[in-house]
Design a protein around this motif. Structure first.
Motif, PDB file in Angstrom:
ATOM      1  N   ASP A 236       0.910  -0.922   0.484  1.00  0.00           N
ATOM      2  CA  ASP A 236      -0.133  -0.069  -0.389  1.00  0.00           C
ATOM      3  C   ASP A 236       0.727   1.433  -0.449  1.00  0.00           C
ATOM      4  O   ASP A 236       0.406   2.753  -0.802  1.00  0.00           O
ATOM      5  N   ILE A 237       1.983   0.993   0.488  1.00  0.00           N
ATOM      6  CA  ILE A 237       3.047   2.177   0.678  1.00  0.00           C
ATOM      7  C   ILE A 237       4.584   2.056   0.562  1.00  0.00           C
ATOM      8  O   ILE A 237       4.230   0.876   1.166  1.00  0.00           O
ATOM      9  N   ALA A 238       4.897   2.081  -0.479  1.00  0.00           N
ATOM     10  CA  ALA A 238       6.309   1.817  -0.312  1.00  0.00           C
ATOM     11  C   ALA A 238       7.723   3.585  -0.612  1.00  0.00           C
ATOM     12  O   ALA A 238       7.556   4.141  -0.646  1.00  0.00           O
ATOM     13  N   TYR A 239       7.951   3.269   0.627  1.00  0.00           N
ATOM     14  CA  TYR A 239       9.361   4.030   1.198  1.00  0.00           C
ATOM     15  C   TYR A 239      10.958   3.890  -0.236  1.00  0.00           C
ATOM     16  O   TYR A 239      10.729   2.897  -0.866  1.00  0.00           O
ATOM     17  N   ASP A 240      11.041   4.931   0.078  1.00  0.00           N
ATOM     18  CA  ASP A 240      12.309   5.812  -1.041  1.00  0.00           C
ATOM     19  C   ASP A 240      12.452   5.465  -2.153  1.00  0.00           C
ATOM     20  O   ASP A 240      12.906   3.763  -2.646  1.00  0.00           O
ATOM     21  N   ILE A 241      11.550   5.463  -3.047  1.00  0.00           N
ATOM     22  CA  ILE A 241      10.812   5.071  -4.416  1.00  0.00           C
ATOM     23  C   ILE A 241      12.408   5.668  -5.360  1.00  0.00           C
ATOM     24  O   ILE A 241      13.225   6.778  -5.089  1.00  0.00           O
ATOM     25  N   ASP A 242      12.878   4.931  -6.079  1.00  0.00           N
ATOM     26  CA  ASP A 242      14.548   5.050  -7.261  1.00  0.00           C
ATOM     27  C   ASP A 242      14.187   6.281  -8.164  1.00  0.00           C
ATOM     28  O   ASP A 242      12.990   6.129  -8.219  1.00  0.00           O
ATOM     29  N   PRO A 243      15.306   7.147  -8.451  1.00  0.00           N
ATOM     30  CA  PRO A 243      14.268   7.975  -8.607  1.00  0.00           C
ATOM     31  C   PRO A 243      13.860   7.763 -10.566  1.00  0.00           C
ATOM     32  O   PRO A 243      12.870   8.682 -11.629  1.00  0.00           O
ATOM     33  N   ILE A 244      14.141   6.772 -10.994  1.00  0.00           N
ATOM     34  CA  ILE A 244      14.010   6.087 -12.320  1.00  0.00           C
ATOM     35  C   ILE A 244      12.170   5.738 -11.938  1.00  0.00           C
ATOM     36  O   ILE A 244      11.698   5.920 -13.479  1.00  0.00           O
ATOM     37  N   ASP A 245      11.774   5.613 -11.462  1.00  0.00           N
ATOM     38  CA  ASP A 245      10.251   4.855 -11.157  1.00  0.00           C
ATOM     39  C   ASP A 245       9.134   6.319 -10.639  1.00  0.00           C
ATOM     40  O   ASP A 245       8.247   6.072 -10.858  1.00  0.00           O
ATOM     41  N   MET A 295      26.360  12.760 -11.161  1.00  0.00           N
ATOM     42  CA  MET A 295      25.985  11.800  -9.981  1.00  0.00           C
ATOM     43  C   MET A 295      24.928  11.862  -9.679  1.00  0.00           C
ATOM     44  O   MET A 295      24.052  11.298  -9.513  1.00  0.00           O
ATOM     45  N   ILE A 296      24.865  13.021  -9.504  1.00  0.00           N
ATOM     46  CA  ILE A 296      23.132  13.970  -9.770  1.00  0.00           C
ATOM     47  C   ILE A 296      22.324  13.428 -10.724  1.00  0.00           C
ATOM     48  O   ILE A 296      20.825  13.380 -10.612  1.00  0.00           O
ATOM     49  N   GLY A 297      22.815  14.027 -11.835  1.00  0.00           N
ATOM     50  CA  GLY A 297      21.439  13.772 -12.826  1.00  0.00           C
ATOM     51  C   GLY A 297      21.940  11.397 -12.876  1.00  0.00           C
ATOM     52  O   GLY A 297      20.395  11.290 -13.484  1.00  0.00           O
ATOM     53  N   ALA A 298      22.729  11.013 -13.046  1.00  0.00           N
ATOM     54  CA  ALA A 298      22.596  10.508 -13.598  1.00  0.00           C
ATOM     55  C   ALA A 298      21.666   9.248 -12.102  1.00  0.00           C
ATOM     56  O   ALA A 298      21.020   8.205 -12.747  1.00  0.00           O
ATOM     57  N   VAL A 299      22.360   9.149 -11.399  1.00  0.00           N
ATOM     58  CA  VAL A 299      21.765   8.141  -9.809  1.00  0.00           C
ATOM     59  C   VAL A 299      20.324   8.744  -9.273  1.00  0.00           C
ATOM     60  O   VAL A 299      19.366   8.092  -9.235  1.00  0.00           O
ATOM     61  N   TYR A 300      20.438  10.381  -9.060  1.00  0.00           N
ATOM     62  CA  TYR A 300      18.929  10.600  -8.737  1.00  0.00           C
ATOM     63  C   TYR A 300      18.100  11.391  -9.986  1.00  0.00           C
ATOM     64  O   TYR A 300      16.657  11.709  -9.306  1.00  0.00           O
ATOM     65  N   LEU A 301      18.913  11.489 -10.386  1.00  0.00           N
ATOM     66  CA  LEU A 301      17.313  11.593 -12.070  1.00  0.00           C
ATOM     67  C   LEU A 301      17.240  13.392 -11.649  1.00  0.00           C
ATOM     68  O   LEU A 301      16.285  13.826 -11.535  1.00  0.00           O
ATOM     69  N   GLY A 302      18.458  14.087 -10.799  1.00  0.00           N
ATOM     70  CA  GLY A 302      18.205  15.960 -10.388  1.00  0.00           C
ATOM     71  C   GLY A 302      17.013  16.058  -9.160  1.00  0.00           C
ATOM     72  O   GLY A 302      17.091  17.067  -9.072  1.00  0.00           O
ATOM     73  N   ALA A 303      17.420  14.450  -8.486  1.00  0.00           N
ATOM     74  CA  ALA A 303      15.865  14.383  -7.576  1.00  0.00           C
ATOM     75  C   ALA A 303      16.847  15.010  -5.995  1.00  0.00           C
ATOM     76  O   ALA A 303      16.624  13.308  -4.727  1.00  0.00           O
ATOM     77  N   ALA A 304      17.607  15.341  -5.909  1.00  0.00           N
ATOM     78  CA  ALA A 304      18.553  15.741  -5.210  1.00  0.00           C
ATOM     79  C   ALA A 304      19.272  17.570  -5.557  1.00  0.00           C
ATOM     80  O   ALA A 304      19.541  16.959  -6.624  1.00  0.00           O
ATOM     81  N   SER A 305      20.308  17.423  -3.975  1.00  0.00           N
ATOM     82  CA  SER A 305      21.466  18.358  -4.814  1.00  0.00           C
ATOM     83  C   SER A 305      22.100  18.566  -4.338  1.00  0.00           C
ATOM     84  O   SER A 305      22.709  17.638  -3.425  1.00  0.00           O
ATOM     85  N   LYS A 306      23.691  19.469  -4.380  1.00  0.00           N
ATOM     86  CA  LYS A 306      24.946  19.008  -4.421  1.00  0.00           C
ATOM     87  C   LYS A 306      24.741  19.350  -2.472  1.00  0.00           C
ATOM     88  O   LYS A 306      25.138  20.678  -2.393  1.00  0.00           O
ATOM     89  N   ALA A 307      25.988  18.576  -1.752  1.00  0.00           N
ATOM     90  CA  ALA A 307      26.315  18.802  -0.644  1.00  0.00           C
ATOM     91  C   ALA A 307      27.742  19.644  -0.652  1.00  0.00           C
ATOM     92  O   ALA A 307      28.756  19.057  -1.587  1.00  0.00           O
ATOM     93  N   ASN A 308      27.127  21.149   0.380  1.00  0.00           N
ATOM     94  CA  ASN A 308      28.611  21.707   0.805  1.00  0.00           C
ATOM     95  C   ASN A 308      28.966  21.435   2.324  1.00  0.00           C
ATOM     96  O   ASN A 308      30.300  22.096   2.799  1.00  0.00           O
TER      97      ASN A 308
END
Length: 501
Positions: A236-245, A295-308
């Motif tokens: 019914d609920i799924a945590y942490d859906i991969d960005p590709i989905d 990495m943000i583009g390939a792994v997260y498909l944009g669903a993340a921001s660069k950490a400083n």
């Protein structure tokens, strides 16, 4: 006589049909909700492990003294609390609260639970500054700290501070983590390791019985399989859906995707007590070798921001001006040569069976190859992963840290030298100035002084890079559209008590 027999027969049939109807109504009314997450709980003793998969389950079983409601601290099992002086906090406990076994909650159980948390290696970063916990009457617990401790009330809401039954814990001994008893909205029913944990509604819950009758946590490590479980209504609920989905879930007629920035920081950590990672230049070289944007583009498909910084932007104390590392292969090679490794070296990157982490490891492997580091990838089961990090067997490892909305939570456990190992400092980093700054940040309630301490600490940490903050990922959950009452928790540990179908 025949007429009477026929009448009895008809009444028997009617009674049978009514019974079947009532049974079918009860079966229909039974509300079961299945939640898919990427790893099994390590334990259901809230003090025994400070990991997200465990606390996602334990928070349904236990109540804490204080709760968070949209970032605001509100009463839980504590009816109220009073800061008597800078070292003394008095907490008044609610009356008429029952544990799942029917026993009444007492102040003795509260004292026991906090003493257990204080003594637990995985919780010491939150509670080690407590000096005494004592009952001063039948309704009040007094917590005395060694020094002024600004974040204390915040940590009364930590999932590791779930209130347990002293009698049950002592009777169960080492097996308690597999047979928990709390006061929370759901009661433990069963646990099939690496498959599922089943909880049942607590009919005597002080806020009212949950709408969900049976709550099932399914272990589905692969992101694609969690998404399939949603599609097939297995979950019914799924945590942490991969960005590709993400788009598939968003566009599905029966599904919904909730998504927003989290407080989490995902990082690449080093064993700073093990060569060659004991050299700052090696760690800096690896930081320069990582192309975060790709990495943000390939792994997260944009669903993340660069950490400083190790402190994410929505956490109090974040220093937006802390300098991160820009992609620079030439600089990376120069630093490796300075450290005595002009031709690179061999090492391992550890991760657990998590889709995003595995994809990140593959990209890191390729990028580190460009500067001569031959990195192999080792994938470990979640419990073993945490245990082996404590035994210092690692070179590099991928992990995340999700704090409460305060820089003490983001920094103290992960970087203070008191917290080596399960308490959070899995890089075994030691820096006397950072220790001093983090101590100062928690020992004052003056906001400007706290901010100044955390600003300097972040600058030192990013200069020495015991870990490389990679990204601040978005928090997301996929669900069936008939799920009501679910809200994303910024700490990625979601309260399911308000949920219904």
């Amino acid at each position: 006589m025949e007429e009477l027999k026929n009448m009895k027969k008809k009444l028997s049939i009617i009674f049978f049909l009514l019974t079947m109807l009532l049974l079918s109504v009860n079966i229909y009314a039974e509300m079961n909700v299945t939640v898919a997450q990427n790893a099994d709980a390590k334990t259901l003793d809230p003090t025994a492990s400070n990991d997200v998969p465990s606390h996602r389950v334990t928070l349904q079983i236990y109540d804490t003294l204080v709760e968070r409601d949209h970032g605001k601290l509100v009463p839980g099992l504590a009816e109220s609390w009073t800061q008597v002086d800078p070292l003394t906090l008095d907490v008044k406990i609610r009356k008429n609260i029952k544990f799942h076994n029917g026993d009444p909650l007492t102040v003795g159980d509260v004292v026991f639970s906090f003493q257990k948390a204080k003594d637990a290696p995985s919780m010491m970063s939150f509670y080690s500054d407590i000096d005494k916990i004592e009952a001063i009457d039948d309704e009040t617990v007094r917590i005395t700290t060694k020094k002024p401790f600004g974040p204390l009330v915040n940590y009364l809401a930590h999932k590791g501070a779930g209130i347990m039954s002293e009698k049950v814990v002592k009777a169960a001994g080492d097996n308690y983590g597999q047979h928990p008893v709390g006061t929370g909205p759901f009661m433990f029913d069963s646990w099939v390791s690496a498959d599922r944990i089943v909880l049942k509604a607590n009919p005597d819950y002080y806020k009212g019985k949950p709408a969900i009758d049976t709550l099932i946590f399914r272990v589905i490590p692969e992101g694609v399989n969690r998404t399939i479980a949603l599609e097939t209504k297995e979950a019914d609920i799924a945590y942490d859906i991969d960005p590709i989905d993400h788009d598939m879930v968003k566009n599905h007629s029966n599904l919904a995707l909730l998504q927003k920035p989290a407080l989490t920081m995902n990082y690449l950590g080093f064993n700073t007590e093990k060569a060659p990672f004991d050299k700052k230049e090696v760690r800096q070289a690896i930081a320069y070798a990582i192309d975060m944007n790709s990495m943000i583009g390939a792994v997260y498909l944009g669903a993340a921001s660069k950490a400083n910084s190790p402190v994410s932007p929505d956490v109090f104390g974040n220093n937006k001006d802390t300098k991160g590392y820009e992609y620079n292969v030439a600089k990376a090679k120069e630093l490796l040569a300075q450290a005595g490794y002009p031709n690179g070296f061999k090492a391992k990157i550890w991760t657990n069976d998590n889709g995003i982490r595995k994809d990140t490891a593959v990209i890191l492997q390729d990028q580190l190859k460009q500067i001569g580091i031959d990195a192999s990838i080792e994938i470990l089961e979640w419990g073993s992963y945490l245990d082996r990090l404590i035994r210092k067997e690692h070179d590099m490892f991928l992990l995340g840290w999700t704090p409460s909305p305060d820089a003490d939570s983001a920094l103290y456990a992960v970087f203070h030298s008191k917290n080596h190992g399960s308490a959070g400092n899995r890089t075994y980093y030691t820096n006397a100035r950072v220790d001093e700054l983090l101590d100062k940040g928690r020992e004052t309630t003056v906001e400007a002084d706290r901010l100044e301490s955390y600003k300097e600490a972040q600058n030192i940490i990013m200069e020495e890079v015991p870990l490389i903050p990679l990204v601040y990922p978005d928090n997301n959950v996929g669900m069936q559209k008939n799920i009501k009452g679910f809200e994303l928790d910024p700490e990625n540990q979601h309260n399911l008590y308000p949920v219904s179908k």
